[in-house]
Design an enzyme around this catalytic site. Structure first.
Site, PDB file in Angstrom:
ATOM      1  N   HIS A 175      -3.267  -6.397  -0.197  1.00 21.83           N
ATOM      2  CA  HIS A 175      -2.130  -5.857   0.553  1.00 21.83           C
ATOM      3  C   HIS A 175      -1.246  -4.991  -0.354  1.00 21.83           C
ATOM      4  O   HIS A 175      -0.977  -3.822  -0.060  1.00 21.83           O
ATOM      5  CB  HIS A 175      -1.316  -7.016   1.134  1.00 21.83           C
ATOM      6  CG  HIS A 175      -0.085  -6.582   1.857  1.00 21.83           C
ATOM      7  ND1 HIS A 175       0.092  -6.789   3.220  1.00 21.83           N
ATOM      8  CD2 HIS A 175       1.060  -5.976   1.444  1.00 21.83           C
ATOM      9  CE1 HIS A 175       1.275  -6.315   3.580  1.00 21.83           C
ATOM     10  NE2 HIS A 175       1.881  -5.824   2.509  1.00 21.83           N
ATOM     11  N   GLU A 176      -0.818  -5.595  -1.499  1.00 22.83           N
ATOM     12  CA  GLU A 176       0.139  -4.895  -2.344  1.00 22.83           C
ATOM     13  C   GLU A 176      -0.481  -3.690  -3.056  1.00 22.83           C
ATOM     14  O   GLU A 176       0.178  -2.664  -3.235  1.00 22.83           O
ATOM     15  CB  GLU A 176       0.734  -5.865  -3.373  1.00 22.83           C
ATOM     16  CG  GLU A 176       1.448  -7.061  -2.768  1.00 22.83           C
ATOM     17  CD  GLU A 176       2.602  -6.691  -1.842  1.00 22.83           C
ATOM     18  OE1 GLU A 176       3.100  -5.541  -1.937  1.00 22.83           O
ATOM     19  OE2 GLU A 176       2.991  -7.532  -1.013  1.00 22.83           O
ATOM     20  N   HIS A 199      -0.493  -0.586  -1.030  1.00 24.21           N
ATOM     21  CA  HIS A 199       0.734   0.203  -1.125  1.00 24.21           C
ATOM     22  C   HIS A 199       0.667   1.171  -2.303  1.00 24.21           C
ATOM     23  O   HIS A 199       1.208   2.276  -2.238  1.00 24.21           O
ATOM     24  CB  HIS A 199       1.951  -0.708  -1.300  1.00 24.21           C
ATOM     25  CG  HIS A 199       2.215  -1.593  -0.129  1.00 24.21           C
ATOM     26  ND1 HIS A 199       1.967  -1.215   1.163  1.00 24.21           N
ATOM     27  CD2 HIS A 199       2.741  -2.861  -0.055  1.00 24.21           C
ATOM     28  CE1 HIS A 199       2.307  -2.183   1.986  1.00 24.21           C
ATOM     29  NE2 HIS A 199       2.790  -3.214   1.270  1.00 24.21           N
TER      30      HIS A 199
END
Length: 1906
Positions: free
Chosen positions: A1562-1563, A1566
Site C-alpha cells: 500500500h505505502e 504511494h
C-alpha cells in the site's frame, strides 16, 4: 653356633683379585682371626719385585705379604737364586695377611680353589710357609715361597688399601672364629636369576628378587684343580671336610656324581662389572676367574666387634665395549636345624648381546673348567632355571668331625739335631751393624748369645734346640734397614712447588729425589746407603733457590664511555714491586684485525691500578681485548696472558629526529607566545619550553634549562639548551652531548640592499615595494607575522635576487610572499620547505596570487606543501598578459578542498597570454572538485585571434612527474586541461600517474578541430611511468616514449632549475639534522628501512636505527614499503597506553599490513618501554614516554569530572541557551556514552596524556598549558570523547578500531594532536549528531585518515583488517551480533544482479548517516530488509521479541514478500519505466514505536521506567522519531517522485506478517505509482494517492480490519493453495510477463462481469418491483464544483419516487440507471482526491461480489468507487497499458488539452481506449455484459458447485434463480417503510462459483468459456 667365613675379592690399585671364593669350617677352638688377601696377578711390577725381602716376616707386624712363585725352576739353590731368577719369571701369587689376633688357621686362596692349613700347630702361616720353602716339604704343590713384603712396602705399593678394618669392603677375605663344629643342613644353592649386559650410560635397574625356598639339596664337593694354586700335602687334610660349593654365575647342581653344564655368564671386559654378594650357609665357593659373575654388594649382618670382617665382592670387567653386566646376590646366614633359604638375587633386565656366546663344558659337578688360554669365557645373559626339588629321602645332614691330637709315648731317648741352630748362629754372627738398623741389630745380640748357649749345652732336647733355632732365625729375619727418615725426606721434597724455585735448583732437587727413591726402593740397600741418601737429599732441599713473588694482573672492569666512542680497560696489579715487570700490553681486535695496541712499561707498571684507553671505536661492533704481561722472577722472562674480554659499545639513547621545526615557546598567564625571535635573554626561564615538531612524529615539549648568548663558527646566536633522561643531541662532528641544543639567530642588520633577516626584509619591501632587494644569506620565514593574507600586501614592482651571484633561499614560508607582483623580477632565489596550510582560504600560492605586466620569475626552485580551498598553485595563481615563468621547478604537494571546480596547478592556475617554458614539476595534487594539472590547468589566449597565437598563452618544453588524485575531477590532465580557443600547449613530457583523469591533456579541447586542437601538440607519455585515460580522439594519437627516449628529450629542454641548490644559512647549518648517510654503517640499500624504523623505535638514536635496520633482509617489507604507523596490540586489541602487548601491526602506505610477535625486553631505557620483535630479532618501543603522569592526569580529571551533560557549561558551549536547551542535549542521545566516559575518566585521560605531545622532561609551563587548554575546552573535549566512544566501536574481523579513533589517529599516517582533534570534534553540535555521522566524518575526521569520506574509510579498513572481499558482506559480519540483515535480489533474470544489498543501499546520500549508528548497536536487536527498491528498518523489540533468532523467520518471509511484490511490478510495468524500480536511492521504511508496553516517548521511555533500546540506539539518533498520529502507516511523498526525502513510516502497524506486507504494498504504491506503476504518467487528474493503493494496487490479505480482502485487487506477493477457497491468483510468480498478467486480469474481470450479469438476470426474472428496489441502490454523481465536471460517487438508496418509477427489464437498464447491488460499499460520498485522516472515502474497497452496473461516465474526474471499478474492468478488457494506464493515469492529459479538453474525462478516455468504439463507460459496460453472456451461452468450462455440475450459461442461471428466489423470500418491510431483503444465498453462490472457476482455470490461465 656356627659362624661363617666370608671371602671377597676386589681390584686393588690395578691388581685384580682372584675369581673364586671359598670358606671352610675349621677346628673346634679357633680363638684368633686374621684377614687374608690373596692377590693373583700374572706380572707384579718391577718396583714390587725390587722390594721383596727374603726370609720370614716379623710376626709382630700387623700387615705383611707372602710371595710365591710357580715352581718352574728346579728346586735347587737358595732364596737369593730364586730372587735372581725372579726378574725373568712370573710371580704367581701374593698373599696379604692382616693380623688382628692369634691365628687359628690359614686359608690360602688361589686362582681356582682353596688350600687349608689344617692343624692348630700350623696356625702360624709364616712358620708353615717357611717350612714349606726351606725344608723342601711340598705342602703347596706347584709353588715355592720366595719372600715377603712388609707393611710399609705394601703401603708404598698401594696394596695397603685393602686392610681397612672398620667395615666389610670389597676385596677382603676374613677368617672368623668357629666355636663348635655343627652339621650343616638344609643347604640350597644360590643361583643367579639373570645377568645384565647394558650400555655404559644406561640406567641400572633391579630385577625382582627370586623367591626364597626352604628346601634342601645335597652338597657337592669341589677339589682344587687349578695348577696355579698351592696344594695341601696329602695326609694333612684330616681336619678338613670337603666344603659344599656354590658357583656364582654358573649353574651347578648339588647332586653327587652328576655332571652339571655351566652356562658362562659374561665375557671379560676392561670395565668393572657391578659387584654382587653371595651368601650360603656353610662355605661360599669362589667362581672361576673367567666365569666370575658380577654381584652387587649388600650390607651384611653386623658381627661382634672382635669378629667383624670386611667382605669384598669381585668386580668383573666385560669385554663387550658398550655393555656392562650387573647382578646382585644377597647372602643370608642360617642357623642349625633351620632350612636354608635360597639366596635372593636381584637381576636387572638383560639387553641384547651383540655377539654370540659359547658355553664351556664342565667336567665334574663343582669343578668348573677354565677356558683354553687362547679363549675367553664368553659373556651371555643367564636365564634362571628352577632347581629340581630334592626328594625327602635324599636330604641328609652332614657333620664335620672333631680332629684328634694323639700323643704316643716311646721309651727311647730322642736324638738332638743342632745343625740348623748352628747354621743360624753362623749366619747371625756374620751380620754387619752398618747394614741394618741399630734397633734390629741390637735385638739380634741377646738372641744370638742364648742360641750359642743352647748350642753349646749338651743336656738339651730337641724341642729346646728347635725353639732357640727358631728364635734366632726370627731375630735374623727381623734385621731391617730403617728407611723412615728417607721416606719422610722424599715426601718433604715432593711437597715443594716447581713454580716457587729456580729451574737449576729445582732440577738438582729432582735428581736427588730420584736417587733417594731408588735407595728407598732397593730391598738390598744397607742402612749406610740409606743414611747417605737422606743427607744428600736434605742438603739439596736446603739449597733450593726461591723465586721472587709472581705479579698478579687482574682486569677489573671495562669503562665504556659510549658517547665518546671510547672504552677504558682498568686493571689491578699485585706484587708489582716484588718482581721486574717488563711490559703490559693491551691489544684490541675487531675480528682478526688489530684496531689498537696500548703498551705500558717502566713506571706505568709499578702502580696498583693501571688502565688502557681505546678511542674512536665503532658502535655495535664486537671487539676483543687481549692483555699480556711480561715479567722476570729469576728464571728469565715469563709471559702471562689474561683471558680475552669482549667489548662492545651499544649506543641507545633518545634522539629527536626528522625535525620539521623547533620553536621557543613562552607560556604565561594562560597565553602561549612564540618567542623564537627573541632579542634578549629572559630572566625567568621556567615558563619557557621548546616545542619540537616532527614531520611524521609527535610534537615534543622540553623544558628549557638555559638560554645564553654565544658565537658559533663566527655567527652570533642564542643557544637554548634542554636536558632530559637519556636525551642526546648530535654535534657537528657527529659526536653526542647529553642535552638538546637549539640555536636562534641574532638578527644581522642589512647592508644597503642586502638583507640577512626575513623579518627585516618583509618590513623593507612592505615599506617600499619598488626597490631591488638581495638576499645576503638564506633565511627562515618561520614565525614572522604577515601583514595580511600574504607577508607583503603592497603590489611588488621591484626585484628580489640573491647577492654575490649565489643561490640563497627563503625557507619555511607559512603564507604567500606577495599578493600581486607587477613588472617585477624574482630571480636566483629558492623557496624551500614551504608550509602554507590555509584550507579555508582561496588563492593560495607560494609567491603571489596575481602576476601582471612584464613580471618575470626565472631560476627559482620551490619545495614544500600548500593547501587551500579554491585555486591553489605552486608559484602563482594567475598569470596575466606579458608575464613569463621560465626555468623553474616545483617539488611537493598541493591540496584543494574546492567544491566548485577551481584551478589547481603545479606552476600556475591560469595562464592568460603568458609564457611558461622550461618548467619542471614533481608533485602530488589532491583535492575534492577541481580542474587540475601538474603544470598549468588553463592556458587561455582569449578570443582575439591574431598573429601572436603560439607566442602567448604558451606552455612548452616542460616535464611533469608525480600524481594527481582528485575525488571529483573537473577536466584533469597531467600537463594541462583547458586551452579553448587557441592556447598553446606543446613539446612537453609526462611521467605522471593520473588516477581519475587524462594521461596528458584533460579536456575535449584536444578534439576541437576548429580552434584548440591544432595548438595542442607534441605531448609525450612515458612507458611504464605515466598513466591515465585517453578518452579523446587526438589523445589516443599522442606518442608514448620509452624511459630512455623521454630522458633524452627532456635533456634537450635544458632545464636546470630542478638541480638548483641553495646555500644553507649559518643558522640552518648549526641546527642541521644529520642525514642517515652520515651515520656509521649506513647502507643506501636500507634507506627505506631506516625511515620505517623511526616508526618502530621512534625514540632511539639514528645509529641504533641503522644498526637495527641492517639486520633486516633486503627484501623485507620494512625495507621495500613505506610504513605509515606501528601500533601495539594484545591479541586482537589495540594498545594505546603502556599496557603489555604481545604483537604489533605495521601499517604500510600501500594499504597492507604485517603482524609481528613481541616478547618483553629488559634492555629499554628508563623512560622508554622496549620489546623484542621475535620474528625479526629487532626492537620495538611504543611511541609513549614512560613516565609518571599521575599529577597531570589527576588535574585533568578534576577539571572534567565536574562537567555534566545537562549543565550550564554544556549549554553555553553548544550555544543552547533557550527553553529548548535540555531537549537539544537530549536530542543527541549521548547519555549512555557520556556516562561511560565519566566512569572511565582516569583510564581515558591517561591514554590521552600518553598519546599527546611527548614531554621528555618535566616542564611546569607545558603542564600548565595543557591544563589550561583542557579547562578552556572541557565541554568540547568531553563531547569529543563521548562521540568517538559512541560511534566508532566498529568491528573489522577480530579487531575494533575504537581505540585507534580515540587515541591513535596517526594510525592512518597523518600526524595529529590527539587533544586538539578531540576538541575539534566536540566543538560543534553538528559534529556530534547521530544523524550526521557520515557528514561529520568528512568535515572533521577525514583529513586525519587516508580517506575522503566514511564509505572510503570503512572500505579501507575492511581491506586492511579482513579477508572479506566486499563491503556488503563485511557490513553483515560487523553488525551480526545486533542487526539481522535480510537481503533479496530480484528473481527476474534480467535484473537479478541489480543493486539490492544493504550496505550498497545505505551508503546513498539519504541513508549514509545510518551506517555508524547501525555498526554500534549495543543492546537493541534490529533488522534490515533490503532490496532494489526499498530498505526497511525494524526491531525485535517492536515485535515483543528479545533476540534476533526469534525474528529471523518472520523477517525472511517479509523479505521474500517485498521482493515478490517488486518483481511482479517489474514484469508488469511499462518498458519505459520499469528500470525506475531499480532505485539508486531506495525508499527507507521505518518502524514505528508502538512497543508492546505502549507508545514510546521521544527519548526511549515507555511505561514510565522502561527503556526502548531501538529508539535510544538507532531511531532516536537518526532523528526518525515521530509521535503517534492514529494511522497504521503512512508515506511521505513529494512532488518530485525521486525526491530522496521520500520514506514510509509504520505507526500503529507492524512491518512484517501478512498484513504488514500488505501495508508495505500500500505505502510503496504511494511512492512508486506516479513514476512507475502509472507508466510515468502520474495520477489521473482529479485523483490522488489514496485512490490507487487500498482497493486497487495494494495486495489484499485477511485480518486487516478493513474491507479489502475479497475486494477488487491483485495478489502480487503470496503463494496460496489452489484449494477452491481463494479470491486472487494463487501464485503470482507464475505470471511471468505482462501478457500473462493481462490474461489473468481478463479472466478475472470476465468472470466477475459474467457473475454480475447473471445475478442481474436472476433478480430481474423474479418480476418483483419491491425485490428490485430492495436489491439495488444507486451510484449518483456528486459534482465537486460549480463547473459540474469533476465528480464524486454518491452511493445511496433509491428514493421512494425512484422506487415507484423503477422499471428494470434487463442488465442494460441497470447500467443506464447507474444502479448497483445494495451491498458494500456503504452509502456515502467517495472522493478519489481526498488526503485526510478524517475522510476515509478514497480507501474504499469495491467488493468483488458487489455488482456495479452503472458507469457514471464523468466529464472530468470520476468518483472513487467508479474509478476503481472502471479501472479494473478496463484493465481486464483492454490490458494494463491501454486499459488501466489509459483510464487510471494522466496518460491522455496532454493530448486532451491539445484536443481542447479543459479536463481529462471518462468520455475522452473511453474513446481513446476503445478507439472510438464507445463514447461512454456505460456503452462499454453494456457491450461487456453482452459479450460475456454470449460467450457463456456458447458454453462454460464445466465445473461443479454445491453438488451441481455447470457447463453452460443456463445451468448457471438456473442455480442463481434458485438462490435469488430463496433470498426473495426474506423480503420484508422495515419500520421506516423501506423494503429490505437478504442476499445471502445469492452472494454465497456467486462467491462459490467465482472461487471454483478460479480454481478450475488455475487462476484464469485458461478461459472460463468453452
Amino acid at each position: 653356633m656356627f659362624k661363617k667365613d666370608r671371602f671377597s675379592i676386589r681390584k686393588i690399585k690395578g691388581v685384580v683379585g682372584s675369581v673364586f671364593l671359598g670358606s671352610l669350617l675349621m677346628a673346634p677352638s679357633v680363638v684368633d682371626a686374621a684377614t687374608y688377601h690373596y692377590v693373583n696377578k700374572e706380572i707384579i711390577s718391577q718396583e714390587a719385585k725390587d722390594l721383596i725381602q727374603t726370609g720370614k716376616p716379623d710376626r709382630n707386624e700387623v700387615v705383611y705379604g707372602l710371595v710365591y712363585q710357580k715352581d718352574q725352576l728346579p728346586q735347587t739353590g737358595t732364596e737369593a737364586s730364586v730372587l735372581t731368577a725372579f726378574g725373568l719369571l712370573t710371580v704367581g701369587s701374593l698373599l696379604l695377611i692382616y693380623k688382628r689376633k692369634k691365628i687359628a688357621s690359614v686359608f690360602l686362596v688361589g686362582a681356582m680353589g682353596l688350600v687349608v692349613l689344617p692343624s692348630a700347630g700350623a696356625v702360624d702361616p709364616v712358620a708353615t710357609l717357611a717350612l714349606a720353602s726351606r725344608e723342601g716339604v711340598v705342602e703347596m704343590e706347584g709353588y715355592r715361597y720366595v719372600g715377603y713384603l712388609s707393611g710399609d712396602i705394601l703401603k708404598t705399593l698401594g696394596l695397603d688399601t685393602v686392610l681397612e678394618e672398620t667395615s666389610a669392603k670389597p676385596g677382603e677375605v676374613t677368617v672368623v672364629e668357629v666355636e663348635t663344629p655343627q652339621s650343616i643342613t638344609n643347604q640350597e644353592q644360590a643361583r643367579t636369576e639373570n645377568q645384565v649386559v647394558e650400555t655404559e650410560e644406561a640406567p641400572k635397574e633391579e630385577a625382582p628378587k627370586t623367591e626364597e625356598s626352604p628346601k634342601e639339596e645335597p652338597k657337592s664337593e669341589v677339589k682344587p684343580t687349578d695348577d696355579t694354586l698351592p696344594k695341601v700335602e696329602e695326609g694333612k687334610e684330616d681336619s678338613a671336610e670337603p666344603a659344599p660349593v656354590e658357583e656364582v654365575g654358573g649353574e651347578v647342581e648339588s647332586k653327587p656324581e652328576e655332571k652339571v653344564a655351566v652356562k658362562p655368564e659374561s665375557q671379560p671386559s676392561d670395565k668393572p662389572a657391578e659387584e654382587s654378594k653371595v651368601e650360603q650357609a656353610g662355605e661360599p665357593v669362589a667362581p672361576r676367574e673367567d666365569e666370575k659373575a658380577p654381584v652387587e654388594p649388600e650390607k651384611q649382618p653386623e658381627a661382634p666387634e672382635e669378629e667383624k670382617a670386611v667382605e669384598e665382592t669381585p668386580k668383573q670387567e666385560e669385554s663387550t665395549p658398550d655393555t656392562k653386566a650387573e647382578e646382585t646376590v644377597e647372602p643370608k646366614e642360617e642357623t642349625v636345624n633351620q632350612s636354608i633359604e635360597q639366596p635372593k638375587v636381584e637381576t636387572p633386565a638383560v639387553e641384547k648381546q651383540t655377539e654370540p656366546t659359547e658355553e664351556p663344558k664342565v667336567e665334574q659337578a663343582g669343578e668348573p673348567v677354565a677356558p683354553r688360554e687362547d679363549e675367553q669365557a664368553p659373556t651371555a645373559p643367564v636365564e634362571p632355571e628352577k632347581q629340581p626339588e630334592v626328594p625327602e629321602e635324599e636330604k641328609a645332614v652332614e657333620e664335620t668331625p672333631k680332629p684328634e691330637d694323639k700323643i704316643k709315648g716311646i721309651g727311647t731317648k730322642e736324638p738332638v739335631d743342632k745343625s740348623e741352630l748352628n747354621n743360624q748362629i753362623d749366619k747371625a754372627s756374620s751380620v754387619s751393624p752398618t747394614d741394618y738398623s741399630t734397633a734390629s741389630y741390637n735385638a739380634l745380640g741377646p738372641v744370638l748369645e742364648t742360641a750359642k748357649g743352647v748350642y753349646a749345652s749338651e743336656p738339651v732336647k730337641q724341642p729346646e734346640v728347635n725353639s732357640e733355632t727358631n728364635k734366632l732365625k726370627t731375630a735374623i729375619d727381623a734385621l731391617n734397614v730403617d728407611k723412615t727418615e728417607l721416606n719422610n725426606t722424599i715426601a718433604d721434597a715432593k711437597t715443594k712447588v716447581k713454580e716457587h724455585y729456580s729451574d737449576r735448583s729445582w732440577q738438582n732437587l729432582q735428581t736427588e729425589v730420584t736417587k733417594a727413591e731408588k735407595v728407598a726402593a732397593n730391598t738390598d740397600a744397607k742402612q749406610s746407603e740409606v743414611n747417605e741418601a737422606v743427607e744428600k737429599l736434605t742438603a739439596t732441599i736446603e739449597k733450593l733457590v726461591e723465586l721472587s713473588e709472581k705479579p698478579i694482573l687482574t682486569l677489573t672492569s671495562t669503562d665504556k664511555k659510549i658517547l665518546e666512542r671510547e672504552a677504558v680497560a682498568k686493571y689491578t696489579l699485585e706484587n708489582q714491586n716484588k718482581t721486574k715487570i717488563k711490559s703490559i700490553t693491551a691489544e684490541l681486535k675487531k675480528g682478526e684485525e688489530v684496531i689498537n695496541t696500548v703498551v705500558l712499561t717502566d713506571d706505568k707498571v709499578t702502580t696498583e691500578t693501571i688502565s688502557a684507553a681505546f678511542k674512536n671505536l665503532e658502535y655495535y661492533k664486537e671487539y676483543t681485548l687481549s692483555t699480556t704481561m711480561i715479567y722476570d722472577r729469576g728464571n728469565g722472562e715469563e709471559t702471562e696472558t689474561l683471558e680475552n674480554q669482549n667489548i662492545q659499545l651499544d649506543l641507545k639513547k633518545v634522539e629527536l629526529k626528522n625535525i620539521k621545526r623547533t620553536d621557543l615557546i613562552k607560556y604565561e598567564n594562560g597565553k602561549e607566545t612564540n618567542e623564537s625571535l627573541i632579542t634578549t635573554i629572559p630572566d625567568d626561564k621556567s615558563n619557557y619550553y621548546l616545542k619540537i615538531t616532527s614531520n611524521n612524529q609527535k610534537t615534543t615539549l622540553l623544558a628549557v634549562k638555559n638560554i645564553e648568548e654565544t658565537t658559533v663558527n663566527g655567527t652570533p646566536v642564542y643557544k637554548v639548551t634542554a636536558i632530559a633522561d637519556n636525551l642526546v643531541s648530535r654535534t657537528a662532528d657527529n659526536k653526542f652531548e647529553e642535552e638538546y641544543v637549539h640555536y636562534i639567530e641574532k638578527p644581522k642588520v642589512h647592508e644597503d640592499n642586502v638583507y640577512y633577516n626575513f623579518k627585516e626584509l618583509v618590513e623593507a619591501i612592505q615599506n617600499d615595494p619598488s626597490k631591488e632587494y638581495r638576499l645576503g644569506q638564506s633565511m627562515s620565514a618561520r614565525n614572522v607575522v604577515p601583514n595580511g593574507k600574504s607577508y607583503i600586501t603592497k603590489e611588488f614592482t621591484g626585484k628580489l635576487l640573491s647577492s654575490e651571484g649565489k643561490q640563497f633561499a627563503i625557507t619555511e614560508l607559512e603564507h604567500p610572499l606577495f599578493n600581486v607582483i607587477t613588472n617585477a623580477t624574482i630571480n636566483n632565489v629558492n623557496f624551500e620547505n614551504v608550509e602554507i596550510e590555509r584550507s579555508g582560504q582561496d588563492n593560495i600560492a607560494s609567491l603571489a596570487n596575481t602576476m601582471k605586466g612584464s613580471s618575470v620569475i626565472t631560476n627559482v626552485k620551490i619545495t614544500g606543501t600548500l593547501s587551500g580551498r579554491n585555486n591553489v598553485a605552486g608559484f602563482v595563481n594567475n598569470m596575466n598578459d606579458g608575464t613569463r615563468i621560465e626555468n623553474v621547478a616545483f617539488f611537493g604537494k598541493l591540496h584543494s578542498t574546492s567544491g566548485n571546480g577551481s584551478h589547481t596547478g603545479g606552476i600556475a592556475g591560469t595562464n592568460y597570454r603568458g609564457i611558461v617554458r622550461k618548467a619542471y614539476v614533481d608533485a602530488t595534487i589532491t583535492g575534492n572538485k577541481t580542474r587540475a594539472s601538474l603544470l598549468v590547468p588553463k592556458v587561455d589566449y582569449g578570443l582575439t585571434l591574431d598573429h601572436l597565437i603560439g607566442t602567448k598563452a604558451l606552455l612548452t618544453e616542460s616535464v611533469v612527474k608525480g600524481k594527481i588524485d582528485v575525488s571529483n575531477p573537473v577536466e584533469v590532465g597531467a600537463i594541462a586541461s583547458k586551452t579553448w580557443p587557441v592556447g598553446t600547449v606543446s613539446n612537453s613530457v609526462s611521467y605522471a600517474k593520473i588516477i581519475r583523469g587524462e594521461e596528458l591533456f584533460g579536456s575535449n579541447d584536444v578534439d576541437d578541430s576548429d580552434y584548440a586542437s591544432a595548438h595542442i601538440k607534441d605531448l609525450y607519455a612515458v612507458e611504464g611511468y605515466s598513466s591515465g585515460n585517453r578518452s579523446f580522439r587526438k589523445s589516443k594519437t599522442f606518442t608514448k616514449l620509452t624511459k630512455e627516449q623521454a630522458d633524452a628529450k627532456v635533456t634537450t629542454f635544458n632545464i636546470t632549475a630542478d638541480k638548483l641548490e641553495s646555500d644553507l644559512s649559518p643558522l640552518a647549518k648549526l641546527n642541521e639534522e644529520k642525514a642517515y648517510s652520515s651515520i656509521q654503517d649506513y647502507n643506501a640499500e636500507y634507506n627505506q628501512a631506516y625511515k620505517n624504523l623511526e616508526k618502530l623505535i621512534p625514540f632511539y638514536n639514528k645509529d641504533y636505527i641503522v644498526y637495527q635496520g641492517n639486520k633486516l633482509n633486503k627484501e623485507h617489507h620494512l625495507n621495500t614499503k613505506e610504513v605509515l604507523s606501528v601500533t601495539a596490540m594484545n591479541n586482537n586489541e589495540f594498545i594505546t597506553n603502556l599496557d603489555e602487548a604481545n604483537k604489533i601491526i605495521v601499517h604500510y602506505a600501500d594499504g597492507t599490513k604485517d603482524y609481528f610477535n613481541l616478547s618483553s625486553s629488559s634492555e629499554g631505557l628508563s623512560n622508554v618501554k622496549e620489546y623484542t620483535i621475535t620474528d625479526l630479532g629487532i626492537k620495538y618501543t611504543p611511541n609513549i614516554v614512560q613516565k609518571d603522569n599521575t599529577t597531570l592526569v589527576n588535574d585533568i580529571k578534576s577539571i572534567l569530572e565536574s562537567v555534566e551533560l545537562q549543565s550550564q557549561t554544556m549549554y553555553q558551549h553548544l550555544n543552547r541557551l533557550g527553553d529548548y536547551r535540555v531537549n537539544a542535549i537530549k536530542d543527541l542521545y549521548l547519555e549512555e556514552s557520556f556516562t561511560d566516559v565519566k566512569e572511565n575518566l582516569t583510564n581515558l585521560i591517561t591514554k590521552l596524556v600518553q598519546n599527546e605531545e611527548h614531554q621528555l622532561n618535566d616542564s611546569p609551563a607545558a603542564r600548565q598549558m595543557i591544563r589550561d587548554k583542557v579547562e578552556k575546552n572541557k565541554a568540547a573535549l568531553l563531547l569529543g570523547l563521548t562521540y568517538l566512544n559512541r560511534y566508532y566501536g566498529v568491528k573489522f574481523g577480530d579487531v575494533n578500531i575504537k581505540e585507534l579513533m580515540l587515541f591513535k589517529p596517526d594510525f592512518y599516517g597523518e600526524k595529529v594532536s590527539v587533544l586538539d582533534r578531540l576538541i575539534e570534534i566536540g566543538s560543534k553540535e553538528n559534529n556530534i549528531k547521530g544523524s550526521r555521522t557520515f557528514d561529520a566524518f568528512g568535515q572533521v575526521l577525514a583529513k586525519y585518515t587516508k580517506s575522503g569520506n566514511l564509505d572510503a574509510f570503512l572500505n579501507y579498513n575492511r581491506q586492511l583488517f579482513t579477508n572479506i572481499d566486499n563491503m556488503n558482506d563485511w557490513f553483515i559480519d560487523a553488525t551480526e551480533d545486533h542487526v539481522y540483515i535480510a537481503e533479496r535480489a530480484s528473481e527476474v533474470e534480467e535484473i537479478k544482479n541489480s543493486k539490492h544489498r544493504a550496505f550498497d543501499n545505505l551508503k546513498r546520500s539519504h541513508l549514509r548517516n545510518t551506517i555508524l549508528p547501525l555498526l554500534n548497536i549495543d543492546k537493541a536487536h534490529l533488522y534490515l530488509i533490503s532490496n532494489y527498491n526499498a530498505i526497511a528498518f525494524g526491531s525485535a523489540e517492536r515485535l515483543g521479541k528479545k533476540s534476533l533468532e526469534d525474528i529471523k523467520d518472520i523477517v525472511n518471509k517479509a523479505a521474500d514478500g517485498y521482493r515478490n511484490y517488486y518483481d511482479f511490478w517489474y514484469r508488469l510495468a511499462s518498458d519505459n519505466v520499469k528500470q525506475r524500480l531499480l532505485r539508486d536511492a531506495v525508499i527507507p521504511i521505518w518502524e514505528g514505536y508502538n512497543a508492546p508496553g505502549g507508545w514510546v516517548e521521544k527519548y526511549g521511555r515507555y511505561n514510565t521506567d522502561k527503556v526502548y533500546t531501538p529508539l535510544r540506539e538507532f531511531f532516536g539518533p537518526m532523528d526518525k522519531y515521530y509521535n503517534y498520529n492514529g494511522t497504521g502507516a503512512y508515506a511521505a511523498i513529494y512532488p518530485n517522485s525521486d525526491d530522496i526525502r521520500t520514506d514510509v513510516k509504520y505507526v500503529h502497524l507492524e512491518m512484517v506478517g501478512e498484513y504488514g506486507i500488505s501495508v508495505y504494498t500500500h505505502e510503496t504504491t504511494h511512492v512508486n505509482d506516479r513514476a512507475i506503476y502509472l507508466g510515468g504518467f502520474g495520477h489521473r487528474e482529479g485523483t490522488d494517492a489514496e485512490a490507487y493503493a487500498q482497493g486497487m494496487l495494494q495486495t489484499p490479505v485477511t485480518g486487516s480490519g478493513f474491507d479489502e480482502f475479497g475486494s477488487l485487487g491483485i495478489n502480487m506477493v503470496f503463494k496460496r493453495k489452489n484449494d477452491g477457497n481463494q479470491w486472487y491468483i494463487t501464485d503470482p510468480k507464475t505470471l511471468k510477463t505482462r501478457e500473462d498478467i493481462n490474461r489473468y486480469m481478463k479472466g478475472y474481470n470476465d468472470t466477475l462481469t459474467l457473475l454480475d450479469e447473471i445475478e442481474a438476470e436472476s433478480v430481474i426474472s423474479q418480476q418483483n418491483k419491491d425485490l428490485n428496489s430492495a436489491w439495488f441502490k444507486k451510484i449518483d454523481r456528486e459534482y465537486r464544483d460549480n463547473n459540474k465536471l469533476n465528480q464524486w460517487d454518491k452511493i445511496r438508496n433509491l428514493s421512494q419516487e425512484e422506487k415507484n418509477e423503477l422499471n428494470i427489464q434487463s442488465v442494460n437498464d441497470l447500467v443506464d440507471q447507474q444502479l448497483m447491488t445494495n451491498r458494500n460499499p456503504g452509502n456515502g460520498i467517495y472522493k478519489p482526491e481526498a488526503i485526510s485522516y478524517n475522510d476515509q472515502s478514497p480507501y474504499v474497497g469495491v467488493r468483488m461480489m458487489t455488482g456495479i452496473y452503472g458507469g457514471n461516465t464523468s466529464k472530468g474526474a470520476p468518483g472513487a468507487v467508479s474509478f476503481k471499478h472502471n479501472a479494473f474492468r478496463l484493465w481486464g478488457y483492454y490490458g494494463y497499458e491501454n486499459g488501466f494506464l489509459g483510464y487510471a493515469s494522466n496518460k491522455y492529459k496532454q493530448q486532451s488539452k491539445t484536443d481542447g479538453e479543459s479536463v481529462l474525462s471518462d468520455e475522452y478516455i473511453i474513446k481513446k481506449i476503445s478507439n472510438n468504439t464507445f463514447n461512454t463507460i456505460e456503452e462499454f459496460k453494456k457491450a461487456y455484459f453482452k459479450e460475456v453472456k454470449d460467450k457463456a451461452t456458447k458454453g462454460l468450462t464445466t465445473f461443479e458447485v454445491n453438488g451441481s455440475s455447470v457447463s453452460s450459461y443456463d445451468d448457471l442461471l438456473t442455480l442463481f434463480k434458485e438462490a435469488v428466489k430463496k433470498d426473495a423470500e426474506t423480503l420484508k418491510q422495515e419500520a421506516n417503510g423501506n423494503k429490505t431483503v437478504s442476499m445471502n444465498n445469492t452472494v454465497k453462490l456467486k462467491e462459490a462459483v467465482y472461487k471454483k472457476l478460479l480454481q478450475q482455470t488455475n487462476s484464469f490461465k485458461t478461459s472460463i468459456f468453452k
